[in-house]
Design a protein around this motif. Structure first.
Motif, PDB file in Angstrom:
ATOM      1  N   UNK A 172       0.838  -1.203   0.000  1.00  0.00           N
ATOM      2  CA  UNK A 172       0.000   0.000   0.000  1.00  0.00           C
ATOM      3  C   UNK A 172       0.873   1.254   0.000  1.00  0.00           C
ATOM      4  N   UNK A 173       1.960   1.219   0.789  1.00  0.00           N
ATOM      5  CA  UNK A 173       2.883   2.347   0.835  1.00  0.00           C
ATOM      6  C   UNK A 173       3.551   2.595  -0.505  1.00  0.00           C
ATOM      7  N   UNK A 174       4.019   1.533  -1.152  1.00  0.00           N
ATOM      8  CA  UNK A 174       4.671   1.665  -2.461  1.00  0.00           C
ATOM      9  C   UNK A 174       3.716   2.264  -3.489  1.00  0.00           C
ATOM     10  N   UNK A 175       2.489   1.751  -3.538  1.00  0.00           N
ATOM     11  CA  UNK A 175       1.505   2.239  -4.507  1.00  0.00           C
ATOM     12  C   UNK A 175       1.204   3.721  -4.287  1.00  0.00           C
ATOM     13  N   UNK A 176       0.987   4.123  -3.026  1.00  0.00           N
ATOM     14  CA  UNK A 176       0.689   5.534  -2.732  1.00  0.00           C
ATOM     15  C   UNK A 176       1.864   6.433  -3.096  1.00  0.00           C
ATOM     16  N   UNK A 177       3.079   5.988  -2.783  1.00  0.00           N
ATOM     17  CA  UNK A 177       4.268   6.792  -3.097  1.00  0.00           C
ATOM     18  C   UNK A 177       4.475   6.929  -4.604  1.00  0.00           C
ATOM     19  N   UNK A 178       4.166   5.891  -5.356  1.00  0.00           N
ATOM     20  CA  UNK A 178       4.242   5.967  -6.819  1.00  0.00           C
ATOM     21  C   UNK A 178       3.181   6.917  -7.372  1.00  0.00           C
ATOM     22  N   UNK A 179       1.963   6.800  -6.843  1.00  0.00           N
ATOM     23  CA  UNK A 179       0.862   7.633  -7.345  1.00  0.00           C
ATOM     24  C   UNK A 179       1.078   9.112  -7.047  1.00  0.00           C
TER      25      UNK A 179
END
Length: 208
Positions: free
Chosen positions: A194-201
């Protein structure tokens, strides 16, 4: 002589005991199958009900998972004997495996300093919840081999990140690959993803 029948009796009993022990061992060893036919959750529920003890070996591609069962309760889990991944985190990761083979081996009497204390039922419920959420994230999640980097200059403000997101960002900066972030993070795989996805977005991270 009187001792001969007694000796013969004891020898016969010994052979019977050896045969029974061999049969028990072979019965355990021949409990094998394919995860595409019997899912890991169903398998572990069966072992819980029957209070089975043993080591469940799960193989997928080049990875080997080990689930230690004691009277139907999961006491330890590992993947490739990697001690960097805590046993409960390894268990949740194993529950995402949908293909591969399994084999139940006889119990391993090792004592683990970091034994899992959650009930098998609680592990399976949380594992299924995490699996559903991971499937939801899958379209936005880069491959485990993908390289992560921080854009330079970094435009969005670091103060807007949560503590978990900051931890994931630091791991991405230090180690650079999705798999390394997931393995080294103290968060669950779901929380780290979830952290990776939010940071990418939000343009704190990029792939490639």
């Amino acid at each position: 002589t009187d001792s001969e029948p007694a000796s013969a009796d004891s020898e016969a009993k010994l052979k019977l005991q050896e045969t029974a022990a061999a049969r028990r061992t072979s019965q355990v060893r021949t409990m094998t199958g394919n995860l595409s036919e019997v899912g890991l959750v169903d398998l572990l529920q069966l072992f819980t009900t029957s209070k089975k003890s043993g080591v469940l070996l799960v193989r997928r591609d080049d990875d080997v998972g080990r689930i230690h069962l004691r009277r139907g309760q999961i006491v330890h889990g590992s993947i490739n004997e990697n001690s960097d991944v805590p046993p409960l985190k390894a268990m949740y990761r194993l529950l995402t495996w949908e293909h591969g083979t399994f084999e139940l081996e006889p119990p391993d009497d090792r004592e683990f300093a970091d034994e899992i204390t959650l009930s098998t039922e609680a592990i399976l419920m949380e594992g299924m919840r995490q699996l559903d959420e991971m499937r939801r994230l899958q379209p936005s999640m880069p491959a485990s081999s993908a390289h992560l980097s921080i854009p330079s200059p970094l435009t969005p403000a670091l103060r807007d990140l949560s503590p978990n997101e900051l931890d994931v960002l630091q791991l991405a900066f230090n180690h650079g690959h999705v798999e390394a972030v997931l393995t080294r993070s103290k968060l669950s795989d779901l929380e780290a993803c979830e952290g990776i996805v939010k940071l990418l977005q939000r343009n704190y991270l990029r792939t490639g």
